[in-house]
Write a protein that holds these residues in place. Sequence first.
Motif, PDB file in Angstrom:
ATOM      1  N   ALA A 119      27.424  42.823  44.111  1.00 32.99           N
ATOM      2  CA  ALA A 119      28.263  41.869  44.831  1.00 32.99           C
ATOM      3  C   ALA A 119      28.360  42.249  46.296  1.00 32.99           C
ATOM      4  O   ALA A 119      28.252  43.424  46.672  1.00 32.99           O
ATOM      5  N   PHE A 120      28.552  41.236  47.123  1.00 35.95           N
ATOM      6  CA  PHE A 120      28.974  41.414  48.511  1.00 35.95           C
ATOM      7  C   PHE A 120      30.286  40.655  48.655  1.00 35.95           C
ATOM      8  O   PHE A 120      30.406  39.513  48.183  1.00 35.95           O
ATOM      9  N   ALA A 121      31.263  41.266  49.291  1.00 33.93           N
ATOM     10  CA  ALA A 121      32.544  40.586  49.513  1.00 33.93           C
ATOM     11  C   ALA A 121      33.036  40.870  50.913  1.00 33.93           C
ATOM     12  O   ALA A 121      33.076  42.031  51.345  1.00 33.93           O
ATOM     13  N   SER A 122      33.388  39.818  51.635  1.00 31.53           N
ATOM     14  CA  SER A 122      34.063  39.966  52.922  1.00 31.53           C
ATOM     15  C   SER A 122      35.388  39.227  52.810  1.00 31.53           C
ATOM     16  O   SER A 122      35.424  38.008  52.592  1.00 31.53           O
ATOM     17  N   PHE A 123      36.467  39.980  52.933  1.00 37.69           N
ATOM     18  CA  PHE A 123      37.789  39.433  52.698  1.00 37.69           C
ATOM     19  C   PHE A 123      38.469  39.012  53.995  1.00 37.69           C
ATOM     20  O   PHE A 123      38.188  39.527  55.073  1.00 37.69           O
ATOM     21  N   ALA A 124      39.358  38.070  53.877  1.00 34.54           N
ATOM     22  CA  ALA A 124      40.256  37.674  54.961  1.00 34.54           C
ATOM     23  C   ALA A 124      41.584  38.413  54.779  1.00 34.54           C
ATOM     24  O   ALA A 124      41.898  38.905  53.702  1.00 34.54           O
ATOM     25  N   GLY A 125      42.346  38.488  55.853  1.00 37.44           N
ATOM     26  CA  GLY A 125      43.709  39.004  55.753  1.00 37.44           C
ATOM     27  C   GLY A 125      43.845  40.487  55.485  1.00 37.44           C
ATOM     28  O   GLY A 125      44.924  40.937  55.102  1.00 37.44           O
ATOM     29  N   GLU A 126      42.804  41.269  55.736  1.00 33.99           N
ATOM     30  CA  GLU A 126      42.951  42.718  55.562  1.00 33.99           C
ATOM     31  C   GLU A 126      43.950  43.274  56.556  1.00 33.99           C
ATOM     32  O   GLU A 126      44.762  44.153  56.216  1.00 33.99           O
ATOM     33  N   GLU A 127      43.915  42.776  57.782  1.00 34.99           N
ATOM     34  CA  GLU A 127      44.826  43.273  58.812  1.00 34.99           C
ATOM     35  C   GLU A 127      46.269  42.852  58.566  1.00 34.99           C
ATOM     36  O   GLU A 127      47.183  43.335  59.233  1.00 34.99           O
ATOM     37  N   GLY A 129      47.623  43.255  55.562  1.00 33.19           N
ATOM     38  CA  GLY A 129      48.064  43.981  54.386  1.00 33.19           C
ATOM     39  C   GLY A 129      47.238  43.736  53.139  1.00 33.19           C
ATOM     40  O   GLY A 129      47.679  44.070  52.037  1.00 33.19           O
ATOM     41  N   GLY A 130      46.065  43.150  53.284  1.00 28.56           N
ATOM     42  CA  GLY A 130      45.206  42.937  52.120  1.00 28.56           C
ATOM     43  C   GLY A 130      45.446  41.623  51.407  1.00 28.56           C
ATOM     44  O   GLY A 130      45.290  41.532  50.181  1.00 28.56           O
ATOM     45  N   VAL A 131      45.799  40.588  52.154  1.00 30.64           N
ATOM     46  CA  VAL A 131      46.090  39.278  51.558  1.00 30.64           C
ATOM     47  C   VAL A 131      44.885  38.746  50.787  1.00 30.64           C
ATOM     48  O   VAL A 131      45.002  38.279  49.647  1.00 30.64           O
ATOM     49  N   GLY A 132      43.691  38.831  51.405  1.00 30.20           N
ATOM     50  CA  GLY A 132      42.506  38.272  50.777  1.00 30.20           C
ATOM     51  C   GLY A 132      42.091  39.013  49.526  1.00 30.20           C
ATOM     52  O   GLY A 132      41.802  38.400  48.487  1.00 30.20           O
ATOM     53  N   VAL A 133      42.032  40.327  49.595  1.00 30.21           N
ATOM     54  CA  VAL A 133      41.589  41.091  48.432  1.00 30.21           C
ATOM     55  C   VAL A 133      42.552  40.929  47.268  1.00 30.21           C
ATOM     56  O   VAL A 133      42.129  40.874  46.100  1.00 30.21           O
ATOM     57  N   GLN A 134      43.844  40.811  47.555  1.00 30.97           N
ATOM     58  CA  GLN A 134      44.798  40.617  46.465  1.00 30.97           C
ATOM     59  C   GLN A 134      44.555  39.293  45.745  1.00 30.97           C
ATOM     60  O   GLN A 134      44.608  39.233  44.511  1.00 30.97           O
ATOM     61  N   GLN A 135      44.250  38.239  46.503  1.00 27.71           N
ATOM     62  CA  GLN A 135      43.970  36.964  45.849  1.00 27.71           C
ATOM     63  C   GLN A 135      42.673  37.043  45.055  1.00 27.71           C
ATOM     64  O   GLN A 135      42.594  36.518  43.936  1.00 27.71           O
ATOM     65  N   ALA A 136      41.659  37.699  45.629  1.00 29.14           N
ATOM     66  CA  ALA A 136      40.387  37.822  44.912  1.00 29.14           C
ATOM     67  C   ALA A 136      40.583  38.564  43.591  1.00 29.14           C
ATOM     68  O   ALA A 136      40.024  38.175  42.553  1.00 29.14           O
ATOM     69  N   ILE A 137      41.366  39.630  43.612  1.00 28.36           N
ATOM     70  CA  ILE A 137      41.648  40.374  42.385  1.00 28.36           C
ATOM     71  C   ILE A 137      42.379  39.483  41.386  1.00 28.36           C
ATOM     72  O   ILE A 137      42.049  39.457  40.191  1.00 28.36           O
ATOM     73  N   ASP A 138      43.368  38.740  41.867  1.00 22.65           N
ATOM     74  CA  ASP A 138      44.116  37.839  40.984  1.00 22.65           C
ATOM     75  C   ASP A 138      43.210  36.795  40.347  1.00 22.65           C
ATOM     76  O   ASP A 138      43.462  36.337  39.222  1.00 22.65           O
ATOM     77  N   GLU A 139      42.130  36.427  41.059  1.00 21.88           N
ATOM     78  CA  GLU A 139      41.219  35.407  40.553  1.00 21.88           C
ATOM     79  C   GLU A 139      40.027  35.991  39.808  1.00 21.88           C
ATOM     80  O   GLU A 139      39.089  35.271  39.464  1.00 21.88           O
ATOM     81  N   GLY A 140      40.072  37.316  39.537  1.00 19.27           N
ATOM     82  CA  GLY A 140      39.087  37.904  38.649  1.00 19.27           C
ATOM     83  C   GLY A 140      38.030  38.778  39.280  1.00 19.27           C
ATOM     84  O   GLY A 140      37.112  39.235  38.591  1.00 19.27           O
ATOM     85  N   PHE A 141      38.109  39.054  40.586  1.00 16.62           N
ATOM     86  CA  PHE A 141      37.123  39.930  41.215  1.00 16.62           C
ATOM     87  C   PHE A 141      37.388  41.356  40.756  1.00 16.62           C
ATOM     88  O   PHE A 141      38.414  41.941  41.092  1.00 16.62           O
ATOM     89  N   ALA A 142      36.470  41.918  39.972  1.00 20.63           N
ATOM     90  CA  ALA A 142      36.713  43.225  39.357  1.00 20.63           C
ATOM     91  C   ALA A 142      35.419  44.010  39.192  1.00 20.63           C
ATOM     92  O   ALA A 142      34.984  44.283  38.068  1.00 20.63           O
TER      93      ALA A 142
END
Length: 363
Positions: A119-127, A129-142
């Motif tokens: 996988a390649f992932a580029s998240f939004a909202g890291e600056e 507090g991790g807004v993007g990665v938290q949503q990705a995890i909630d939606e099944g990115f594991a």
Amino acid sequence: MSELRDLTERLVSIPSHDDETAAGDAIASWLREHTAADVTRDDAGNVIAWRNRDADGDSLALVGHHDVVPPDETQVEDGDYVVYEDESRIYGRGTADMKGAVAAMLLAFRDADPDGPLAFASFAGEELGGVGVQQAIDEGFAPDYAVVGEGSTGYSADGTLDVAVAHKGRRASTVTAAGEAAHASEVESGENAVYRACDAVDVLRDLDAPEADVLGQHLAGSVAVTEIEGGSAWNVIPESCEVTVDERTVPGERADVGAVEAVEGVSWTVEQDLPPMACDDAAFADGVLDAVREVQDGAGEHVAKPHATDAGWLAAAGTTCLVCGPAEQGEAHTADESVSLDVLERCKGVYRRAADAVPGGQS
């Protein structure tokens, strides 16, 4: 080198401090043009792509983010970010943190020949507090494993790319002391909230911050009072007082900041809690360090970072993480932010080697 330089400059030139959409669009478009990966966007602004998603074996993700902190006024011209090259470095907002690493990961993702899911992932909202990665995890990115491209350069020696096997987290909280207002000429008729806040500060000063060891790296936590605000006038007994607490956390136990609530009239509220990261697979850590040493004549060490990253959120969700990226200590978020093209090239090589290998040090 020219392809990596050009892609870095293209991504850096796109403003992404207020709105990451255009930067995410550019990344997604590049992936669709240059790879056959399954590329998705979500409403958080994340870009996630998979190759061999249904293959057997553990999955590995190359992870970055495309949002940046607000630029210095010298880093903007006619609405775009200023990007320029000088003495083998690229300058501009986001070069170090972390569009340079994103560009290196994109090329490694394209060029890799993985047997398992990649996988390649580029998240939004890291600056934020991790807004993007938290949503990705909630939606099944594991993914099972992840290499996060935050800065790990210059820890063991200047200009040397290292591998961070752990980093601290950050818990920000507010201690609120409530009292009862009164005229200052009648002290006994009120309850002084500042005095109660001072009693709470005494509790904080006596706390022992936890420490942790991760794959040979020692991390020490800390608790610090960083702001105090209370009172309304020189002749009024204050009815409220707030104390801001900055806590650097380590994997494992937390300091008992909540002990302040034993003071009468005092309450404690957590405002932000960015988790620490600890790699739980020594073979994976050794394998990525071997890749680092292959690209820089045997140099490079396992290190620990003092700063929180999206790796903390991924690790908390069960992904085995490492941090390896081109940013040097003190380089990000500055008016003259830059990244070394040579270190970027080394990072691309490490990401490619990691993507080609089965995680966990297996062959």
